[in-house]
Enzyme design. Structure first.
Site, PDB file in Angstrom:
ATOM      1  N   PHE B 234       0.823  -1.214   0.000  1.00 29.50           N
ATOM      2  CA  PHE B 234       0.000   0.000   0.000  1.00 29.50           C
ATOM      3  C   PHE B 234       0.854   1.259   0.000  1.00 29.50           C
ATOM      4  O   PHE B 234       0.459   2.291   0.531  1.00 29.50           O
ATOM      5  CB  PHE B 234      -0.981  -0.002   1.180  1.00 29.50           C
ATOM      6  CG  PHE B 234      -1.823  -1.238   1.249  1.00 29.50           C
ATOM      7  CD1 PHE B 234      -2.661  -1.578   0.191  1.00 29.50           C
ATOM      8  CD2 PHE B 234      -1.770  -2.080   2.342  1.00 29.50           C
ATOM      9  CE1 PHE B 234      -3.438  -2.729   0.231  1.00 29.50           C
ATOM     10  CE2 PHE B 234      -2.543  -3.235   2.389  1.00 29.50           C
ATOM     11  CZ  PHE B 234      -3.377  -3.558   1.333  1.00 29.50           C
ATOM     12  N   THR B 450      -1.403  -8.401  -6.048  1.00 31.18           N
ATOM     13  CA  THR B 450      -2.387  -7.768  -6.920  1.00 31.18           C
ATOM     14  C   THR B 450      -2.771  -8.631  -8.111  1.00 31.18           C
ATOM     15  O   THR B 450      -3.822  -8.427  -8.712  1.00 31.18           O
ATOM     16  CB  THR B 450      -1.806  -6.471  -7.483  1.00 31.18           C
ATOM     17  OG1 THR B 450      -0.544  -6.797  -8.104  1.00 31.18           O
ATOM     18  CG2 THR B 450      -1.565  -5.451  -6.393  1.00 31.18           C
ATOM     19  N   ARG B 561      -8.780  -0.456 -20.578  1.00 26.58           N
ATOM     20  CA  ARG B 561      -9.020  -1.880 -20.776  1.00 26.58           C
ATOM     21  C   ARG B 561      -8.688  -2.654 -19.496  1.00 26.58           C
ATOM     22  O   ARG B 561      -7.648  -2.428 -18.880  1.00 26.58           O
ATOM     23  CB  ARG B 561      -8.123  -2.374 -21.905  1.00 26.58           C
ATOM     24  CG  ARG B 561      -8.398  -3.784 -22.344  1.00 26.58           C
ATOM     25  CD  ARG B 561      -7.351  -4.158 -23.366  1.00 26.58           C
ATOM     26  NE  ARG B 561      -7.694  -5.336 -24.122  1.00 26.58           N
ATOM     27  CZ  ARG B 561      -6.836  -5.923 -24.943  1.00 26.58           C
ATOM     28  NH1 ARG B 561      -5.627  -5.422 -25.113  1.00 26.58           N
ATOM     29  NH2 ARG B 561      -7.194  -6.992 -25.603  1.00 26.58           N
ATOM     30  N   GLN B 571      -8.828  -5.662  -6.951  1.00 33.42           N
ATOM     31  CA  GLN B 571      -8.196  -4.362  -6.735  1.00 33.42           C
ATOM     32  C   GLN B 571      -9.238  -3.291  -6.423  1.00 33.42           C
ATOM     33  O   GLN B 571      -9.071  -2.491  -5.508  1.00 33.42           O
ATOM     34  CB  GLN B 571      -7.410  -3.970  -7.989  1.00 33.42           C
ATOM     35  CG  GLN B 571      -6.114  -4.737  -8.152  1.00 33.42           C
ATOM     36  CD  GLN B 571      -5.103  -4.303  -7.132  1.00 33.42           C
ATOM     37  OE1 GLN B 571      -4.528  -3.223  -7.205  1.00 33.42           O
ATOM     38  NE2 GLN B 571      -4.894  -5.124  -6.134  1.00 33.42           N
ATOM     39  N   GLY B 637      -5.141   0.264  -9.096  1.00 26.51           N
ATOM     40  CA  GLY B 637      -4.794  -0.128  -7.731  1.00 26.51           C
ATOM     41  C   GLY B 637      -5.286   0.827  -6.659  1.00 26.51           C
ATOM     42  O   GLY B 637      -5.439   0.436  -5.508  1.00 26.51           O
ATOM     43  N   GLU B 638      -5.506   2.093  -7.025  1.00 29.56           N
ATOM     44  CA  GLU B 638      -5.792   3.077  -5.984  1.00 29.56           C
ATOM     45  C   GLU B 638      -7.160   3.731  -6.086  1.00 29.56           C
ATOM     46  O   GLU B 638      -7.677   4.270  -5.111  1.00 29.56           O
ATOM     47  CB  GLU B 638      -4.667   4.135  -5.977  1.00 29.56           C
ATOM     48  CG  GLU B 638      -3.384   3.494  -5.482  1.00 29.56           C
ATOM     49  CD  GLU B 638      -2.119   4.274  -5.807  1.00 29.56           C
ATOM     50  OE1 GLU B 638      -1.744   5.105  -4.984  1.00 29.56           O
ATOM     51  OE2 GLU B 638      -1.497   4.018  -6.861  1.00 29.56           O
TER      52      GLU B 638
END
Lengths: 324, 674
Positions: B234, B450, B561, B571, B637-638
């Site tokens: 993270f 991930t 995509r 995620q 991811g965020e």
């Protein structure tokens, strides 16, 4: 972690040398040892003693062996039907894995989770007498509003013990000087000037069982716990209650509060205020107020007074409607 | 060329390393067996500011101890960019929990015990650890994360605010937060002659090798960093942390491999945190909801060692087109650990203030919050708002608060936008044809859990025109071709680009091996592109206790995509779960007198438990961003933690009519107003 010896207890009369402590599920003690807060020389494992049964007492009531696991006790049919508040309190505590390890005696003797107590590098009158209590000025959002002292405002973390306090449970103790029994409400001490002593147990004394008396009112009982997330969190406020209503009036009642005091807080003043009164939300609130009049909230924990007041009224009101 | 017959990309392939992880065969940094292993334990400073004069050890606890290192006897280290890595080099103490000594012992237990009883001779000094918006030492930093100016201004904000028909002027605050990956930072260090080998849990093996090389005066190629499996980061493992340097130092001095695994408590000091923020936000709008001005001011803290500036205002620079816009950041150095990246640095706290303030504006204008945003949304964002609202069942919402009650529960809904920059960084990949054994694809990337390894195999399989089973991915090793950090939601774009290039080069050349470096291509990539999204939440608030539950949380994303819908969904909803934590649970509680975060373990620092996550789901538009990179992918991811906390805070207001502007929203803040 300090080096220690380990042995299994072979009989109740073994006794304990200085520096030795009993080990049951270990879910709290072992953590404290890793943190350097508990530094015993010897661990005496009592889980192999024949104390792991729930049995019926000759005159009625139930005897809970001190090594009975929390998960087993919560699932026991006699507990679920005769004392539902206890089953509910157990299931509200910790996690499935911890309940499988934790024992009845160990749950009662777990130590506060006050954040200063849990860190050996911080001052705390409980882990280092005389070092001071930073919680009073510092972080006390989940610390005591009842029963605290200048030296300590720790809260007792157990859910199970709150239910036992409401149920007039009696603790059976064995030790070098013989056996004795005390009400569970006398097991935990208020801190006063000696917060380092949590309980009335003498060194070497072992809880062997917890007895539940015959208590008809307990058949209609409930535990309600408020916490900062949905599961796996200590209470920030909890109420254990049992109620019997006749002709609209409170015939019998048991009430105890959790997460507000250094011990499970039996609300005798509230009970007294309720007996014979109409079983209404107004009576329940007035009873809670009678108990909470003694509260001494600090900067960040005054919400507990409102929380306990609300929980008391809601829990008793729910029991009023819960006719089985 | 892409083989149109193969369709690995876009398929929900399960993580390639899944069976190894669940069976325990996968090794994490601290799990590599070593001959003659020694164990290290850090002695943290018990004071937040002062001078360490001496370290005295207890002879009774020294049976197992090999050495106790402190600045009085530690080897000299070279300077790096990061002062936190100058461990045991000076007598100065910059924060509570800073490593001031290191015990290396034959056993873990011996090291821990010796560290607990070591005597520190410290001269404590007055300290200051409290962030205030009126702190006299606040200043304008040179730059803020991610290396952008602290202040920006366009138009005439003051005049526009003064004349705006509708305004809000609100201040939100977010607490210090700690990353808390499941796997704490851990290192095994071993010197093979003059070469340093590190098994280390990190997000950037190539970068760690370079930094450790600098610290120990070695070229990067003499440092070998192995990070095959990572239990989360993270952001907290994005650059070298003191554990890597200390383990290497301990190994150098003792001549043994040294394992240093941080205990959970240490995760609250030396590895970084999301700095607390205070944010004042003023918005001006026309009565029909056209935004005319935004002023977003932020105050935050850094350490005395290093100026790292959390940047809530940066997201406001790109989220909505507004003619008069001002953003500013002020920072104060305090006697605290150095803050660092934490999932959505800047964006996550910034969108709390911006999207909650917009909710307050919608209320003032009596506008549906979705409609207010729709007026200023670009096409991708607008699609997320519309489709998200439809999927969530937003239409017909009564905008008035405190209207819906079921038993003891007040029920409400809220929403917020989401965004994150579409980043990519230069990386190099190599592919080798292995004959009947398929292909080896090698890149020094890191898979934090991930699914990076899996999507790289999918990308390579499609480019090579072979089944995924024929592709053997090698990552997590600094001796492989240099890759960028697993951070900034850039891994898939950066590494996938390099892998695509290498596989194409192999096919086109007909050689047995090809390498591709994206540096030049990444340099030409547009830099002002973003992913967008919309979050929708339904909450219920217990009128008796003030407890909040998130009944439903839904995210709709425009993130280019999607390479693997299974790992992508993880995620997205993982970010959203962390958003639940940011909204309702997470707070590092400071004791000002001790200078310490006192709830420094996972029993007291609450993240959502399973029971806190009820209905949660994510969907995406899946429209390739073809001009960004060969995969058409944007990072994912965020974005799940950007905006989801605001959606929950807004829903709590809608349920109860109580507006909490100080996170986390907990029962003690709600109860007095319920």
């Amino acid at each position: 972690m300090k080096t220690f010896e380990y042995r299994t207890a072979t009989g109740l009369a073994d006794g304990l040398e200085p520096g030795a402590v009993f080990l049951a599920g270990g879910t709290n003690l072992v953590d404290l040892m890793k943190l350097g807060v508990a530094t015993p020389d010897v661990l005496v494992d009592v889980t192999r003693l024949p104390l792991d049964q729930v049995t019926e007492l000759p005159g009625g009531g139930v005897r809970i062996g001190s090594a009975v696991r929390n998960s087993d006790l919560a699932a026991d049919r006699r507990i679920r039907t005769g004392y539902p508040v206890l089953s509910q309190a157990l299931l509200a505590g910790a996690s499935g894995q911890l309940r499988n390890m934790a024992t009845t005696g160990g749950n009662l003797l777990q130590r506060t989770r006050c954040r200063y107590f849990m860190d050996a590098t911080m001052p705390c009158n409980k882990h280092l007498p005389g070092s001071g209590c930073p919680a009073r000025e510092g972080d006390h959002r989940n610390l005591a509003v009842l029963g605290g002292s200048d030296a300590c405002i720790a809260t007792h973390p157990s859910d199970m013990a709150v239910a036992l306090a409401a149920l007039d449970a009696v603790v059976q103790i064995d030790g070098p000087a013989g056996s004795r029994s005390i009400p569970v409400t006398d097991l935990h001490r208020l801190p006063g000037d000696t917060p380092e002593r949590d309980t009335a147990l003498e060194h070497g004394e072992l809880i062997t069982a917890v007895d539940l008396p015959v208590l008809p009112v307990a058949a209609r009982s409930a535990y309600r716990k408020a916490r900062d997330r949905a599961s796996y969190a200590f209470a920030v406020g909890a109420v254990a209650a049992a109620l019997e209503v006749k002709d609209g009036l409170v015939h019998d009642v048991r009430l105890a509060f959790g997460a507000v005091a250094p011990k499970p807080w039996r609300a005798l003043a509230a009970e007294q205020a309720l007996r014979g009164q109409p079983a209404t939300r107004e009576s329940f609130l007035a009873a809670a107020d009678a108990e909470l009049a003694a509260a001494q909230p600090l900067r960040d924990n005054a919400y507990k007074v409102t929380l306990i007041r609300n929980l008391t009224a809601a829990t008793l009101s729910a029991l009023t409607g819960d006719v089985r | 060329m892409t083989n149109t017959l193969s369709r690995a990309v876009g398929s929900p392939l399960a993580r390639l390393e899944g069976p190894a992880k669940v069976s325990g065969a996968a090794r994490y940094a601290a799990e590599y067996p070593q001959d003659q292993m020694a164990y290290a334990w850090i002695v943290p400073s018990p004071v937040p500011r002062g001078r360490l004069d001496a370290v005295l050890t207890d002879p009774a606890e020294e049976d197992d101890v090999l050495v106790v290192l402190w600045h009085g006897n530690a080897p000299h280290l070279e300077k790096s960019d990061d002062p936190e890595l100058a461990v045991l080099q000076s007598d100065r103490i910059a924060y509570r929990g800073q490593p001031v000594a290191l015990v290396v012992a034959r056993t873990l237990e011996g090291a821990r015990r010796a560290a607990q009883v070591v005597q520190l001779d410290i001269t404590a000094e007055d300290h200051d650890v409290e962030l205030r918006a009126d702190h006299p030492d606040l200043h304008t930093p040179d730059e803020v994360v991610p290396g952008v100016p602290a202040d920006t201004a366009t138009g005439d904000v003051d005049a526009a605010l003064a004349t705006a028909p509708a305004t809000v002027d609100v201040t939100y605050s977010t607490p210090a937060l700690h990353n808390n990956p499941m796997e704490p930072h851990a290192t095994i260090a071993r010197w093979d002659g003059e070469d340093l080998v590190l098994y280390d849990s990190n997000q950037h093996p190539s970068g760690i090798a370079k930094t450790l090389g600098t610290v120990f005066g070695l070229p990067a190629e003499r440092v070998h960093v192995i990070a095959e499996h990572i239990g989360g980061g993270f952001g907290s493992k994005g650059s070298a942390r003191p554990n890597a340097v200390l383990a290497a130092m301990g190994s150098w001095v003792t001549g043994r491999p040294v394992q240093l695994a941080l205990p959970r408590q240490a995760m609250f000091s030396m590895v970084g945190h999301r700095a607390p923020t205070v944010q004042r936000i003023r918005i001006g709008a026309s009565l029909d909801g056209e935004l005319t001005a935004i002023d977003h001011e932020s105050w935050t803290q850094t350490s005395r060692l290093f100026e790292f500036v959390e940047s809530p205002g940066v997201v406001t620079r790109s989220m909505y087109p507004v003619p008069n816009l001002r953003t500013s950041h002020r920072v104060v150095p305090l006697d605290v650990p150095t803050p660092r990246w934490m999932r959505g640095p800047g964006e996550a706290p910034g969108m709390v203030a911006l999207e909650c303030a917009l909710d307050e504006l919608a209320i003032r204008l009596d506008l549906d919050p979705v409609e207010l945003r729709a007026r200023s949304a670009n096409p991708g964002y607008l699609s997320c708002l519309r489709r998200g609202a439809e999927r969530f069942g937003w239409s017909g919402r009564d905008n008035r608060p405190r209207q819906r009650r079921e038993g003891d529960w007040w029920i409400g809904t809220g929403m917020a936008g989401a965004t994150y920059p579409a980043n990519a960084m230069p990386s190099t990949a190599r592919v080798r044809a292995l004959g009947h054994d398929g292909y080896e694809v090698a890149i020094g990337a890191a898979d934090l859990g991930t699914g990076a390894r899996t999507i790289l195999a999918q990308i390579a399989a499609d480019e090579l025109g072979v089944p995924v089973d024929d592709v053997h991915i090698r990552i997590g090793d600094s001796t492989l071709p240099v890759a960028s950090v697993a951070g900034g939601s850039s891994g898939s774009a950066s590494w996938g680009w390099a892998v695509t290039g290498a596989c194409r080069a192999l096919r086109e050349s007909g050689d047995d091996e090809a390498t591709f470096d994206t540096t030049e291509l990444v340099g030409k990539m547009p830099t002002d592109r973003h992913a967008y999204g919309a979050h929708f939440a339904e909450v219920r608030v217990d009128a008796v206790t003030g407890e909040v539950r998130v009944s439903r949380l839904f995210g709709m994303y425009d993130t280019g995509r999607i390479l693997n819908p299974r790992t992508a969904r993880s995620q997205f909803i993982g970010g959203m779960v962390m958003g639940i934590g940011m909204a309702l649970h997470e707070e590092s509680v400071l004791d000002p007198a001790l200078g310490a975060w006192v709830n420094h373990d996972l029993a007291e620092y609450h993240i959502p438990a399973h029971a806190d996550v009820e209905q949660i789901d994510a969907e995406w538009l899946d429209e390739p961003a073809a001009d960004l990179n060969p995969m058409g992918a944007k990072g994912i991811g965020e974005i799940g933690i950007v905006g989801s906390p605001a959606a929950i805070v807004n829903a709590v207001w809608h349920a109860t009519g109580v507006r909490i502007r100080d996170l986390p929203v907990r029962l003690d803040k709600l109860l007095p107003s319920l």
